[in-house]
Scaffold this motif. Structure first.
Motif, PDB file in Angstrom:
ATOM      1  N   GLU A 242      66.939  75.272  42.963  1.00 11.09           N
ATOM      2  CA  GLU A 242      67.414  74.548  41.445  1.00 11.09           C
ATOM      3  C   GLU A 242      68.801  75.429  41.333  1.00 11.09           C
ATOM      4  OE1 GLU A 242      67.105  71.909  39.977  1.00 11.09           O
ATOM      5  OE2 GLU A 242      65.339  71.301  41.272  1.00 11.09           O
ATOM      6  N   LYS A 245      71.536  74.138  43.369  1.00 11.26           N
ATOM      7  CA  LYS A 245      71.988  73.029  43.022  1.00 11.26           C
ATOM      8  C   LYS A 245      72.996  73.130  41.746  1.00 11.26           C
ATOM      9  CE  LYS A 245      68.094  69.888  44.194  1.00 11.26           C
ATOM     10  NZ  LYS A 245      66.861  69.104  43.915  1.00 11.26           N
ATOM     11  N   GLN A 248      76.211  74.118  42.793  1.00 13.92           N
ATOM     12  CA  GLN A 248      76.898  73.085  43.479  1.00 13.92           C
ATOM     13  C   GLN A 248      77.390  71.982  42.429  1.00 13.92           C
ATOM     14  OE1 GLN A 248      74.141  70.964  45.933  1.00 13.92           O
ATOM     15  NE2 GLN A 248      73.700  72.550  47.124  1.00 13.92           N
TER      16      GLN A 248
END
Length: 269
Positions: A242, A245, A248
């Motif tokens: 996570e 992510k 990102q």
């Protein structure tokens, strides 16, 4: 300055500035001078004083001033009533807030109760743990022709999730979508936190996917809910995923993120 005329801007500025600075005595003194001189004032002049009194938990004094506004040549408006509604609820006096809401309805139509006013009262009942009263008031809200909004439903969900009743909260969430309303990031966050607390990690993950699918981009708070949940339930790899992510999507991990991950890594050794 003509007697019985509207008060000059000077008094309005003095009352407003005094109350915002926390100098309620000065604000009250200025209002007293207005009354003594027989000037008329607008509701917007008195509202800062009502806010100041309620912030100091002096709602009883504020309600006295509200009732005397007509003597000063002005009628309380929806903002005046809203300040008092919040004041009563903040002090745990939701039943008195409800009485005030009825007063608004009986005020000749000049201050129609809106969804914000109803939400204030329903929130008050929930903060006091009075779910039965909140549900009853919610039903009254609907019967009065005031359409609940996402904030209304989110408040009910928040109470349910904090009391281990995520399944009921999810039912409300699904009803929001069926009614054509769009859950906000706050709404998603409430249910995500509920799942995280209960350890319902699969449901949490699915809801996160649904959130992104519906075009609601997660923020730091949402990512941290997931990361904290995975760490709490011993799934450090998922927590690190996570974090990846998060990066990102252009979000830099904050102190909460780092603190949670470090704590998880230390406990896993």
């Amino acid at each position: 300055m003509a007697r019985a005329g509207k008060v000059t801007p000077t008094y309005g500025i003095l009352i407003g500035c005094s109350c915002r600075a926390g100098c309620l005595d000065l604000g009250l003194a200025a209002l007293g001078s207005v009354i003594k001189k027989g000037f008329r004032v607008a509701a917007i002049t008195i509202t800062p004083l009502l806010k100041g009194l309620c912030a100091k938990k002096k709602t009883n004094d504020a309600i006295i001033i509200l009732h005397r506004m007509t003597e000063l040549g002005c009628m309380p408006n929806v903002f005046s009533y809203s300040v008092l509604l919040k004041g009563f609820c903040h002090e745990g006096r939701s039943h008195e807030a409800l009485e005030l809401l009825h007063m608004m309805a009986d005020d000749g139509g000049d201050c129609p109760s809106d969804v914000v006013s109803y939400n204030t009262v329903i929130n008050g009942f929930l903060k006091e743990g009075q779910l039965k009263e909140a549900i009853g008031f919610f039903e009254k809200m609907c019967s009065d022709g005031v359409e609940p909004d996402v904030v209304t439903y989110s408040s009910l969900m928040d109470y349910l999730c904090k009391n281990g009743r995520c399944k009921e909260a999810r039912t409300i969430f699904d009803s929001i979508v069926k009614k054509g309303l769009e859950p906000t990031i706050t709404t998603y966050g409430i249910l995500l936190q509920g799942y995280a607390t209960e350890g319902a990690l699969l449901e949490m993950h699915k809801l996160m996917d649904l959130m992104i699918q519906n075009g609601v981009q997660p923020d730091h708070h949402v990512f941290n809910i997931l990361i904290c949940a995975y760490v709490k339930w011993g799934k450090i790899d998922e927590a690190l995923l996570e974090v990846s992510k998060m990066r990102q999507q252009g979000l830099s991990p904050n102190v909460v993120t780092y603190g949670t991950v470090i704590d998880g890594l230390c406990k896993s050794e």
